[in-house]
Design a protein around this motif. Sequence first.
Motif, mmCIF file in Angstrom:
data_model
loop_
_atom_site.group_PDB
_atom_site.id
_atom_site.type_symbol
_atom_site.label_atom_id
_atom_site.label_comp_id
_atom_site.label_asym_id
_atom_site.label_seq_id
_atom_site.Cartn_x
_atom_site.Cartn_y
_atom_site.Cartn_z
ATOM 1 N N ILE A 44 0.754 -1.351 0.054
ATOM 2 C CA ILE A 44 0.005 0.022 -0.058
ATOM 3 C C ILE A 44 0.799 1.162 -0.114
ATOM 4 C CG2 ILE A 44 -1.557 1.366 1.474
ATOM 5 C CD1 ILE A 44 -2.653 -1.333 2.245
ATOM 6 N N ALA A 45 1.847 1.245 0.833
ATOM 7 C CA ALA A 45 2.720 2.509 0.977
ATOM 8 C C ALA A 45 3.471 2.781 -0.335
ATOM 9 C CB ALA A 45 3.801 2.150 2.288
ATOM 10 N N SER A 46 3.796 1.616 -1.209
ATOM 11 C CA SER A 46 4.569 1.860 -2.091
ATOM 12 C C SER A 46 3.738 2.247 -3.443
ATOM 13 C CB SER A 46 5.459 0.383 -2.672
ATOM 14 O OG SER A 46 6.273 0.337 -1.682
ATOM 15 N N ASN A 47 2.480 2.100 -3.336
ATOM 16 C CA ASN A 47 1.471 2.216 -4.627
ATOM 17 C C ASN A 47 0.474 3.055 -4.474
ATOM 18 O OD1 ASN A 47 2.571 0.135 -6.314
ATOM 19 N ND2 ASN A 47 2.479 -0.795 -4.657
ATOM 20 N N LEU A 48 0.096 3.531 -3.046
ATOM 21 C CA LEU A 48 -1.162 4.621 -2.908
ATOM 22 C C LEU A 48 -0.530 5.987 -3.383
ATOM 23 C CD1 LEU A 48 -3.334 4.581 0.003
ATOM 24 C CD2 LEU A 48 -1.887 6.658 -0.276
ATOM 25 N N ILE A 49 -1.719 6.620 -3.858
ATOM 26 C CA ILE A 49 -1.379 8.163 -4.174
ATOM 27 C C ILE A 49 -1.184 8.936 -2.799
ATOM 28 C CG2 ILE A 49 -2.090 10.133 -5.434
ATOM 29 C CD1 ILE A 49 -3.272 8.270 -7.693
ATOM 30 N N ARG A 50 -0.001 9.338 -2.510
ATOM 31 C CA ARG A 50 0.105 10.162 -1.475
ATOM 32 C C ARG A 50 -0.552 11.340 -1.381
ATOM 33 N NH1 ARG A 50 4.518 8.295 1.931
ATOM 34 N NH2 ARG A 50 4.773 5.907 1.079
ATOM 35 N N ASP A 51 -1.106 11.728 -0.148
ATOM 36 C CA ASP A 51 -1.758 12.764 0.251
ATOM 37 C C ASP A 51 -3.256 13.169 -0.663
ATOM 38 O OD1 ASP A 51 0.011 13.526 2.207
ATOM 39 O OD2 ASP A 51 1.422 14.394 0.884
ATOM 40 N N GLY A 52 -3.736 12.021 -1.071
ATOM 41 C CA GLY A 52 -4.898 12.028 -1.932
ATOM 42 C C GLY A 52 -6.251 11.526 -1.281
ATOM 43 N N ARG A 53 -7.117 11.292 -1.805
ATOM 44 C CA ARG A 53 -8.664 10.956 -1.224
ATOM 45 C C ARG A 53 -8.536 9.292 -1.454
ATOM 46 N NH1 ARG A 53 -13.794 13.638 -3.246
ATOM 47 N NH2 ARG A 53 -14.420 12.547 -1.437
ATOM 48 N N THR A 54 -8.684 8.608 -0.431
ATOM 49 C CA THR A 54 -8.374 7.024 -0.546
ATOM 50 C C THR A 54 -9.883 6.466 0.066
ATOM 51 O OG1 THR A 54 -6.286 7.241 -0.097
ATOM 52 C CG2 THR A 54 -7.069 5.080 -0.016
ATOM 53 N N LEU A 55 -10.216 5.634 -0.666
ATOM 54 C CA LEU A 55 -11.513 4.664 -0.171
ATOM 55 C C LEU A 55 -10.813 3.447 0.055
ATOM 56 C CD1 LEU A 55 -14.521 3.955 -0.147
ATOM 57 C CD2 LEU A 55 -14.424 3.638 -2.481
ATOM 58 N N VAL A 120 -8.292 3.446 -4.562
ATOM 59 C CA VAL A 120 -9.184 2.599 -3.626
ATOM 60 C C VAL A 120 -8.399 1.337 -3.297
ATOM 61 C CG1 VAL A 120 -11.178 0.811 -3.965
ATOM 62 C CG2 VAL A 120 -11.108 3.110 -4.992
ATOM 63 N N VAL A 121 -8.378 1.225 -1.934
ATOM 64 C CA VAL A 121 -7.948 -0.164 -1.379
ATOM 65 C C VAL A 121 -8.864 -1.150 -0.978
ATOM 66 C CG1 VAL A 121 -6.144 -1.214 0.370
ATOM 67 C CG2 VAL A 121 -5.740 1.154 -0.626
ATOM 68 N N PHE A 122 -8.769 -2.570 -1.508
ATOM 69 C CA PHE A 122 -9.691 -3.446 -0.976
ATOM 70 C C PHE A 122 -9.032 -4.713 -1.049
ATOM 71 C CE2 PHE A 122 -10.489 -3.599 -5.480
ATOM 72 C CZ PHE A 122 -11.327 -4.570 -6.013
ATOM 73 N N TYR A 123 -8.242 -5.385 0.187
ATOM 74 C CA TYR A 123 -7.895 -6.701 0.136
ATOM 75 C C TYR A 123 -8.968 -7.639 0.863
ATOM 76 C CZ TYR A 123 -2.975 -4.872 0.080
ATOM 77 O OH TYR A 123 -1.882 -4.425 -0.565
ATOM 78 N N TRP A 124 -8.643 -9.027 0.432
ATOM 79 C CA TRP A 124 -9.176 -9.967 1.184
ATOM 80 C C TRP A 124 -11.014 -9.790 0.922
ATOM 81 C CZ3 TRP A 124 -6.886 -13.741 4.412
ATOM 82 C CH2 TRP A 124 -5.594 -13.631 4.576
ATOM 83 N N LEU A 125 -11.421 -9.204 -0.216
ATOM 84 C CA LEU A 125 -12.778 -8.997 -0.592
ATOM 85 C C LEU A 125 -13.164 -9.692 -1.926
ATOM 86 C CD1 LEU A 125 -14.954 -5.838 -0.007
ATOM 87 C CD2 LEU A 125 -14.947 -6.992 -2.168
ATOM 88 N N LEU A 126 -12.385 -9.348 -2.870
ATOM 89 C CA LEU A 126 -12.590 -10.025 -4.147
ATOM 90 C C LEU A 126 -12.683 -11.571 -4.240
ATOM 91 C CD1 LEU A 126 -13.307 -8.790 -7.197
ATOM 92 C CD2 LEU A 126 -11.006 -8.994 -7.655
ATOM 93 N N ILE A 148 -5.463 4.934 -8.776
ATOM 94 C CA ILE A 148 -4.795 3.569 -8.458
ATOM 95 C C ILE A 148 -5.836 2.559 -7.535
ATOM 96 C CG2 ILE A 148 -2.998 2.312 -7.137
ATOM 97 C CD1 ILE A 148 -1.878 3.710 -9.392
ATOM 98 N N ILE A 149 -5.982 1.328 -8.120
ATOM 99 C CA ILE A 149 -6.769 0.333 -7.369
ATOM 100 C C ILE A 149 -5.827 -0.737 -6.876
ATOM 101 C CG2 ILE A 149 -8.654 -1.417 -7.535
ATOM 102 C CD1 ILE A 149 -9.727 0.467 -9.824
ATOM 103 N N ILE A 150 -5.875 -0.822 -5.618
ATOM 104 C CA ILE A 150 -5.088 -1.943 -4.996
ATOM 105 C C ILE A 150 -5.940 -2.963 -4.307
ATOM 106 C CG2 ILE A 150 -3.413 -2.484 -2.977
ATOM 107 C CD1 ILE A 150 -2.513 0.762 -3.236
ATOM 108 N N PHE A 151 -5.629 -4.172 -4.832
ATOM 109 C CA PHE A 151 -6.506 -5.396 -4.342
ATOM 110 C C PHE A 151 -5.534 -6.683 -4.436
ATOM 111 C CE2 PHE A 151 -6.857 -4.916 -8.942
ATOM 112 C CZ PHE A 151 -6.887 -6.188 -9.166
ATOM 113 N N ASN A 152 -6.386 -7.575 -3.924
ATOM 114 C CA ASN A 152 -5.646 -9.185 -4.173
ATOM 115 C C ASN A 152 -6.774 -9.886 -4.418
ATOM 116 O OD1 ASN A 152 -7.259 -9.389 -1.693
ATOM 117 N ND2 ASN A 152 -6.009 -10.957 -1.130
ATOM 118 N N MET A 153 -5.854 -11.289 -5.023
ATOM 119 C CA MET A 153 -6.697 -12.302 -5.153
ATOM 120 C C MET A 153 -5.962 -13.569 -5.032
ATOM 121 S SD MET A 153 -8.274 -11.438 -9.193
ATOM 122 C CE MET A 153 -6.871 -10.670 -9.802
ATOM 123 N N TRP A 154 -6.737 -14.628 -4.908
ATOM 124 C CA TRP A 154 -5.938 -15.912 -4.316
ATOM 125 C C TRP A 154 -5.740 -16.790 -5.416
ATOM 126 C CZ3 TRP A 154 -9.773 -15.623 0.340
ATOM 127 C CH2 TRP A 154 -9.171 -14.774 1.210
#
Length: 256
Positions: A44-55, A120-126, A148-154
């Motif tokens: 997250i820290a490496s990819n999130l747009i800093r000082d922006g609006r995050t969901l 947007v960050v959504f882990y462990w949901l998709l 940027i959309i940060i998420f995961n898949m298994w």
Amino acid sequence: MRIKMRADDFNEEFYNDIAKQYDKGYHPENWERKNTTEQEIGFIASNLIRDGRTLEIGAGQGRLTGTIAKLSKSVVAADISEEMLRIAAERNKDKNNIEYVKKDIKELHLLSGYGQFDTVVFYWLLPHIEDMLNVLEIVRGAVKKSGIIIFNMWNKDSIYCDYLAKKRNEMEVRNAVSEHWGKGSVYTKFLTYNEMMQLIEDADLEIDNELNIGFVPLQVYRGGRFLFSVFKVTEFIGKRFFKHRCYNQLFACIKK
């Protein structure tokens, strides 16, 4: 847009019931989960747009919300469970830039600011949704162009799935399983790496970064008695030589 979901996928009452026990696996003494959380936070820290609006969607008990808040100008933490959000707010009460919103992902388009988020960050949901493409399209709509959309898949082809297949029905593991939590269960879907690539392409997203984590630990025994598990070794080897055999595939994608 219509989402195809199993009846027990995102049930408010179910998640309220398990809220107090849900995060116990992430206790600092649990090295496997601690290691996973550290890597997810780092990604997250490496990819999130800093000082922006995050969901953050599926914020749960706020395991990651505090870190996201430190990196963002403002955060909307959304979850279907009011009890989960209550715990998250208590956990991150020192942060004054977080708004907690009770919202089902089916109603995400009704969220104030939808379409104006930088990240947007959504882990462990998709992995818990059958119609993954539909959800990715909804999430894609939440960010600005080039957001940027940060998420995961298994990963269906992971070493961990091989391990599960030996313990459980082969087809059940290869297609979908139900993870049990006391009073109910959560539908869980695995994809091959190629299926993940196709899904991301179909959602009109572009991969900016990815991280492969989650390998079956090296378990150490003496005299037939289990002593401990080694995670660092398997993570190190796995990432370098078997990266597409990981269990947890993290993605940071750009909205085209």
